[in-house]
Design a protein around this motif. Structure first.
Motif, short mmCIF file in Angstrom:
data_model
loop_
_atom_site.label_atom_id
_atom_site.label_comp_id
_atom_site.label_asym_id
_atom_site.label_seq_id
_atom_site.Cartn_x
_atom_site.Cartn_y
_atom_site.Cartn_z
N LEU A 94 0.76 -1.05 -0.03
CA LEU A 94 0.00 -0.06 0.05
C LEU A 94 0.94 1.25 0.02
O LEU A 94 0.50 2.28 -0.75
CB LEU A 94 -0.93 0.09 1.36
N ASN A 95 2.00 1.07 0.90
CA ASN A 95 2.75 2.32 0.77
C ASN A 95 3.46 2.74 -0.32
O ASN A 95 3.54 4.01 -0.99
CB ASN A 95 4.12 2.17 1.82
N PHE A 96 3.72 1.63 -1.30
CA PHE A 96 4.44 1.85 -2.62
C PHE A 96 3.28 2.21 -3.58
O PHE A 96 3.60 3.08 -4.42
CB PHE A 96 5.02 0.39 -3.10
N LEU A 97 2.11 1.63 -3.47
CA LEU A 97 1.02 2.21 -4.31
C LEU A 97 0.62 3.43 -4.24
O LEU A 97 0.66 4.25 -5.32
CB LEU A 97 -0.29 1.18 -4.18
N LYS A 98 0.61 4.07 -3.03
CA LYS A 98 0.38 5.56 -2.87
C LYS A 98 1.51 6.31 -3.48
O LYS A 98 1.23 7.33 -4.06
CB LYS A 98 0.30 5.63 -1.37
N SER A 99 2.69 6.00 -3.44
CA SER A 99 3.85 6.42 -3.93
C SER A 99 3.60 6.48 -5.50
O SER A 99 3.62 7.40 -6.27
CB SER A 99 5.18 6.16 -3.57
N TYR A 133 0.35 9.36 -11.62
CA TYR A 133 -0.74 9.46 -12.53
C TYR A 133 -1.79 10.54 -11.81
O TYR A 133 -3.09 10.52 -12.32
CB TYR A 133 -1.56 8.11 -12.53
N GLY A 134 -1.64 11.32 -10.62
CA GLY A 134 -2.27 12.31 -10.05
C GLY A 134 -3.48 11.83 -9.18
O GLY A 134 -4.40 12.19 -8.98
N VAL A 135 -3.04 10.51 -8.74
CA VAL A 135 -4.06 9.97 -7.83
C VAL A 135 -3.97 10.54 -6.35
O VAL A 135 -2.73 10.38 -5.91
CB VAL A 135 -3.97 8.23 -7.66
N GLU A 136 -4.97 10.95 -5.92
CA GLU A 136 -5.07 11.60 -4.52
C GLU A 136 -5.09 10.86 -3.58
O GLU A 136 -4.55 10.81 -2.40
CB GLU A 136 -6.37 12.76 -4.67
N LYS A 137 -5.68 9.44 -3.61
CA LYS A 137 -6.18 8.88 -2.34
C LYS A 137 -6.57 7.29 -3.10
O LYS A 137 -7.03 7.22 -4.15
CB LYS A 137 -7.32 9.25 -1.90
N ILE A 138 -6.06 6.32 -2.26
CA ILE A 138 -6.62 4.87 -2.68
C ILE A 138 -7.13 4.62 -1.53
O ILE A 138 -7.14 4.63 -0.24
CB ILE A 138 -4.90 4.08 -2.65
N VAL A 139 -8.53 3.68 -1.89
CA VAL A 139 -9.38 3.06 -1.10
C VAL A 139 -9.18 1.73 -1.22
O VAL A 139 -9.22 0.99 -2.54
CB VAL A 139 -10.83 3.23 -1.25
N LEU A 140 -8.61 0.74 -0.14
CA LEU A 140 -8.34 -0.66 -0.39
C LEU A 140 -9.67 -1.41 -0.35
O LEU A 140 -10.61 -1.07 0.38
CB LEU A 140 -7.43 -1.24 0.76
N THR A 141 -9.77 -2.56 -1.31
CA THR A 141 -11.08 -3.18 -1.11
C THR A 141 -10.74 -4.75 -0.77
O THR A 141 -11.62 -5.45 -0.30
CB THR A 141 -11.71 -3.10 -2.64
N LYS A 142 -9.48 -4.96 -1.05
CA LYS A 142 -9.18 -6.53 -1.00
C LYS A 142 -7.54 -6.63 -0.95
O LYS A 142 -7.02 -6.12 -1.66
CB LYS A 142 -9.61 -7.36 -1.60
N GLU A 143 -6.99 -7.54 0.34
CA GLU A 143 -5.68 -7.53 0.29
C GLU A 143 -5.59 -9.11 0.59
O GLU A 143 -6.03 -9.47 1.53
CB GLU A 143 -5.05 -6.77 1.41
N THR A 144 -4.89 -9.90 -0.24
CA THR A 144 -4.51 -11.14 -0.13
C THR A 144 -2.99 -11.35 -0.08
O THR A 144 -2.11 -10.32 -0.18
CB THR A 144 -5.00 -11.96 -1.15
N VAL A 145 -2.58 -12.77 0.13
CA VAL A 145 -1.00 -13.05 0.17
C VAL A 145 -0.50 -12.52 -1.36
O VAL A 145 0.57 -12.17 -1.32
CB VAL A 145 -0.89 -14.34 0.43
#
Length: 126
Positions: free
Chosen positions: A7-12, A17-29
């Motif tokens: 998640l930390n990497f995705l936010k960076s 692409y100009g993404v302001e915020k990320i809302v997680l919907t699912k996290e698996t292994v």
């Protein structure tokens, strides 16, 4: 709860692409998925995504430093990174490390999801 390295990497990465915020919907292994929000006031400015990457294979923390610098200095236009980046000096790491993390950056592919199907990808190139 501690934020995952993914998640930390995705936010960076998605800042490119100009993404302001990320809302997680699912996290698996083996993957992490969510919604990339470009404009919190516009419900049409959202993109579902999935990144098929286990936590153990997240790119190095130095890549986050490189991405933050690319964004801050505007050395990109969406998915296109300035080809001059290879010539630029970074105080944070030497040229060999820079080359290694640039390769990591160009290997990242995060799949977009449209109508429940994987469609396009977030990635960067010269």
């Amino acid at each position: 709860m501690t934020e995952s390295k993914r998640l930390n990497f995705l936010k960076s990465f998605l800042k490119l692409y100009g993404v302001e915020k990320i809302v997680l919907t699912k996290e698996t292994v083996d993957s992490i998925s969510g919604i990339a929000i470009y404009d919190e006031t516009d419900p049409d400015e959202r993109q579902e995504f999935i990144w098929h990457k286990p936590e153990s294979e997240v790119p190095s923390p130095q890549l986050n430093i490189l991405i933050e610098k690319i964004v801050a200095e505007k050395w990109h236009n969406g998915d296109k990174i300035s080809e001059h980046i290879e010539e630029l000096e970074f105080n944070e790491f030497d040229n060999l490390t820079k080359e290694k993390i640039l390769n990591e950056l160009f290997d990242v592919e995060i799949r977009m999801i449209d109508d429940g199907e994987e469609s396009d990808s977030y990635f960067v190139h010269y």
